[in-house]
Write an enzyme that holds these catalytic residues in place. Structure first.
Site, PDB file in Angstrom:
ATOM      1  N   LYS A  13      16.179 -27.627 -24.961  1.00 11.01           N
ATOM      2  CA  LYS A  13      17.049 -27.966 -23.820  1.00 11.01           C
ATOM      3  C   LYS A  13      16.375 -28.935 -22.890  1.00 11.01           C
ATOM      4  CE  LYS A  13      16.133 -23.708 -22.074  1.00 11.01           C
ATOM      5  NZ  LYS A  13      15.340 -23.331 -23.227  1.00 11.01           N
ATOM      6  N   ARG A  88      20.684 -18.061 -16.597  1.00 12.04           N
ATOM      7  CA  ARG A  88      19.837 -17.097 -17.499  1.00 12.04           C
ATOM      8  C   ARG A  88      20.286 -15.432 -17.531  1.00 12.04           C
ATOM      9  NH1 ARG A  88      15.203 -20.700 -18.120  1.00 12.04           N
ATOM     10  NH2 ARG A  88      13.643 -19.543 -19.486  1.00 12.04           N
ATOM     11  N   ARG A 127       3.788 -27.291 -28.577  1.00 14.43           N
ATOM     12  CA  ARG A 127       4.331 -28.182 -27.515  1.00 14.43           C
ATOM     13  C   ARG A 127       3.230 -28.689 -26.501  1.00 14.43           C
ATOM     14  NH1 ARG A 127       8.895 -26.317 -23.631  1.00 14.43           N
ATOM     15  NH2 ARG A 127       7.791 -24.456 -23.503  1.00 14.43           N
ATOM     16  N   ARG A 160       1.552 -25.614 -21.611  1.00 15.06           N
ATOM     17  CA  ARG A 160       2.141 -24.643 -20.634  1.00 15.06           C
ATOM     18  C   ARG A 160       1.367 -23.219 -20.787  1.00 15.06           C
ATOM     19  NH1 ARG A 160       8.428 -25.043 -20.171  1.00 15.06           N
ATOM     20  NH2 ARG A 160       8.256 -22.712 -20.228  1.00 15.06           N
ATOM     21  N   ARG A 171       8.995 -13.817 -23.849  1.00 12.13           N
ATOM     22  CA  ARG A 171      10.138 -14.782 -23.462  1.00 12.13           C
ATOM     23  C   ARG A 171      11.422 -14.659 -24.478  1.00 12.13           C
ATOM     24  NH1 ARG A 171       6.702 -20.023 -23.441  1.00 12.13           N
ATOM     25  NH2 ARG A 171       8.810 -21.116 -22.845  1.00 12.13           N
TER      26      ARG A 171
HETATM   27  P1  AP5 Z   1      11.624 -28.192 -25.264  1.00 11.92           P
HETATM   28  O1  AP5 Z   1      12.792 -29.423 -25.103  1.00 11.92           O
HETATM   29  O2  AP5 Z   1      10.523 -28.285 -24.243  1.00 11.92           O
HETATM   30  O3  AP5 Z   1      12.401 -26.811 -25.417  1.00 11.92           O
HETATM   31  P2  AP5 Z   1      13.258 -25.944 -23.934  1.00 11.92           P
HETATM   32  O4  AP5 Z   1      14.330 -25.290 -24.584  1.00 11.92           O
HETATM   33  O5  AP5 Z   1      13.187 -26.713 -22.826  1.00 11.92           O
HETATM   34  O6  AP5 Z   1      12.256 -24.840 -23.947  1.00 11.92           O
HETATM   35  P3  AP5 Z   1      11.375 -24.171 -22.617  1.00 11.92           P
HETATM   36  O7  AP5 Z   1      10.158 -23.355 -23.199  1.00 11.92           O
HETATM   37  O8  AP5 Z   1      11.189 -25.078 -21.602  1.00 11.92           O
HETATM   38  O9  AP5 Z   1      12.414 -23.109 -22.377  1.00 11.92           O
HETATM   39  P4  AP5 Z   1      12.137 -21.775 -21.501  1.00 11.92           P
HETATM   40  O10 AP5 Z   1      13.604 -21.485 -21.138  1.00 11.92           O
HETATM   41  O11 AP5 Z   1      11.615 -20.863 -22.229  1.00 11.92           O
HETATM   42  O12 AP5 Z   1      11.290 -22.316 -20.209  1.00 11.92           O
HETATM   43  P5  AP5 Z   1      11.806 -22.867 -18.659  1.00 11.92           P
HETATM   44  O13 AP5 Z   1      10.782 -23.901 -18.480  1.00 11.92           O
HETATM   45  O14 AP5 Z   1      13.102 -23.113 -18.555  1.00 11.92           O
HETATM   46  O15 AP5 Z   1      11.156 -28.280 -26.509  1.00 11.92           O
HETATM   47  C1  AP5 Z   1      10.080 -27.307 -27.148  1.00 11.92           C
HETATM   48  C2  AP5 Z   1       9.136 -27.873 -28.198  1.00 11.92           C
HETATM   49  O16 AP5 Z   1       9.952 -28.285 -29.215  1.00 11.92           O
HETATM   50  C3  AP5 Z   1       8.823 -29.556 -27.437  1.00 11.92           C
HETATM   51  O17 AP5 Z   1       7.135 -29.520 -28.065  1.00 11.92           O
HETATM   52  C4  AP5 Z   1       9.697 -30.475 -28.275  1.00 11.92           C
HETATM   53  O18 AP5 Z   1       8.954 -31.569 -28.683  1.00 11.92           O
HETATM   54  C5  AP5 Z   1       9.951 -29.692 -29.646  1.00 11.92           C
HETATM   55  N1  AP5 Z   1      11.167 -30.285 -29.996  1.00 11.92           N
HETATM   56  C6  AP5 Z   1      12.452 -30.111 -29.188  1.00 11.92           C
HETATM   57  N2  AP5 Z   1      13.646 -30.686 -29.985  1.00 11.92           N
HETATM   58  C7  AP5 Z   1      13.203 -30.608 -31.402  1.00 11.92           C
HETATM   59  C8  AP5 Z   1      13.862 -30.643 -32.388  1.00 11.92           C
HETATM   60  N3  AP5 Z   1      15.063 -30.910 -32.623  1.00 11.92           N
HETATM   61  N4  AP5 Z   1      13.009 -30.604 -33.714  1.00 11.92           N
HETATM   62  C9  AP5 Z   1      11.573 -30.563 -33.644  1.00 11.92           C
HETATM   63  N5  AP5 Z   1      11.151 -30.168 -32.447  1.00 11.92           N
HETATM   64  C10 AP5 Z   1      11.682 -30.355 -31.242  1.00 11.92           C
HETATM   65  O19 AP5 Z   1      11.385 -21.521 -17.994  1.00 11.92           O
HETATM   66  C11 AP5 Z   1      10.124 -20.886 -17.816  1.00 11.92           C
HETATM   67  C12 AP5 Z   1      10.019 -19.695 -16.834  1.00 11.92           C
HETATM   68  O20 AP5 Z   1      10.618 -19.881 -15.530  1.00 11.92           O
HETATM   69  C13 AP5 Z   1      10.662 -18.503 -17.372  1.00 11.92           C
HETATM   70  O21 AP5 Z   1      10.039 -17.655 -18.370  1.00 11.92           O
HETATM   71  C14 AP5 Z   1      11.217 -17.789 -16.090  1.00 11.92           C
HETATM   72  O22 AP5 Z   1       9.812 -17.082 -15.726  1.00 11.92           O
HETATM   73  C15 AP5 Z   1      11.186 -18.870 -15.088  1.00 11.92           C
HETATM   74  N6  AP5 Z   1      12.771 -19.398 -14.923  1.00 11.92           N
HETATM   75  C16 AP5 Z   1      13.231 -20.533 -15.258  1.00 11.92           C
HETATM   76  N7  AP5 Z   1      14.528 -20.769 -14.905  1.00 11.92           N
HETATM   77  C17 AP5 Z   1      14.740 -19.325 -14.766  1.00 11.92           C
HETATM   78  C18 AP5 Z   1      16.221 -18.643 -14.124  1.00 11.92           C
HETATM   79  N8  AP5 Z   1      17.272 -19.452 -14.143  1.00 11.92           N
HETATM   80  N9  AP5 Z   1      16.137 -17.425 -13.997  1.00 11.92           N
HETATM   81  C19 AP5 Z   1      14.928 -16.719 -13.895  1.00 11.92           C
HETATM   82  N10 AP5 Z   1      13.815 -17.248 -14.268  1.00 11.92           N
HETATM   83  C20 AP5 Z   1      13.695 -18.445 -14.609  1.00 11.92           C
HETATM   84 MG    MG Z   2      12.296 -26.725 -20.864  1.00 12.15          MG
END
Ligand code: AP5
Ligand code: MG
Ligand code: ZN
Length: 220
Positions: A13, A88, A127, A160, A171
């Site tokens: 994402k 979410r 990552r 992270r 997660r």
């Molecule tokens: P990356 O693009 O970083 O993936 P992502 O989908 O952004 O994954 P996240 O881990 O950031 O999502 P998340 O939903 O767990 O975390 P968030 O920060 O939102 O890519 C991942 C890896 O793969 C990277 O190394 C990249 O280089 C690689 N990659 C990407 N595309 C690729 C491809 N096509 N092929 C190969 N490799 C690839 O949330 C964190 C925490 O915050 C949550 O757990 C929660 O506690 C809180 N939170 C955030 N938003 C909310 C909400 N709306 N409600 C409640 N709690 C929330």
């Molecule tokens: Mg992300």
């Protein structure tokens, strides 16, 4: 364009939202990045959120909905935005719909990036993220040009706190229980497009570009 990118942790994402933000000139609103910054700064929001984030659980809906309401009212969202990590839960999705319909500006695109669990585990544990601009890299799949240094801003790369094997498992479970049902919600509204996220970053990027090009021409 007013867009939501759905997908499991590690689906890509953030990686794709950044690319679309650059090409379309609209802001990427990544709730995880906003929360991590609040944690770093030790604000009241950060102190509340950290407990949930460290456990791999979701921050309460009321907190997240208030945060998004405020963020979407900022000037830079006037011409559109990309939501990365919000909504979410069904409650967040319904609140977002209500908020946008009050403004007369409904969502134009909802994408669901699908990647199987084994691949997500590899992506998350390998990552590395920029401390300064939050860009994501991967030790194997998307290495930075210089080890430990961000290609975009020269910032330091780190792992992270929630990218350890135990929290990643939690997660992914939370995603399956609370967030996956949103695909049915948006499918019923007729705005959902599913994207195969298993291909490499450039191929997924191209599919987004093709879909956005096609849709914006269609809509004028
Ligand atoms: P990356 O693009 O970083 O993936 P992502 O989908 O952004 O994954 P996240 O881990 O950031 O999502 P998340 O939903 O767990 O975390 P968030 O920060 O939102 O890519 C991942 C890896 O793969 C990277 O190394 C990249 O280089 C690689 N990659 C990407 N595309 C690729 C491809 N096509 N092929 C190969 N490799 C690839 O949330 C964190 C925490 O915050 C949550 O757990 C929660 O506690 C809180 N939170 C955030 N938003 C909310 C909400 N709306 N409600 C409640 N709690 C929330
Ligand atoms: Mg992300
Ligand atoms: Zn950077």
């Amino acid at each position: 364009m007013r867009m939501v990118i759905l997908g499991a942790p590690g689906a890509g994402k953030g990686t794709q939202a950044r690319l679309i933000s650059e090409s379309q000139g609209i802001p990427q609103i990544a709730t995880g990045d906003i929360l991590r910054q609040a944690v770093r700064e030790g604000t009241p929001l950060g102190r509340e959120a950290q407990v949930y984030m460290d456990r791999g659980e979701l921050v309460p809906d009321s907190v997240m909905i208030g945060l998004i309401r405020e963020r979407l009212s900022c000037e830079d969202c006037a011409n559109g935005f990309i939501l990365d990590g919000f909504p979410r839960t069904l409650e967040q999705a319904k609140a977002l719909n209500a908020l946008l319909s009050d403004l007369g500006k409904p969502l134009t695109h909802v994408f669901d990036v699908e990647v199987p669990r084994e691949e997500l585990l590899k992506r998350l544990t390998g990552r590395r993220v920029c401390r300064q601009c939050s860009a994501s890299f991967h030790l194997e799949f998307n290495p930075p040009r210089q080890e430990g240094v961000c290609d975009h801003c020269g910032g330091e790369l780190f792992q992270r706190a929630d990218d350890n094997a135990q929290t990643v498992g939690k997660r992914l479970d939370v995603y399956g229980e609370q967030t996956k049902p949103l695909t049915a919600f948006y499918r019923e509204l007729g705005v959902l497009t599913t994207i195969d996220g298993t291909r490499d970053i450039g191929e997924v990027r191209k599919e987004f570009a093709d879909l956005l090009g096609a849709v914006s021409t269609k809509q004028g």
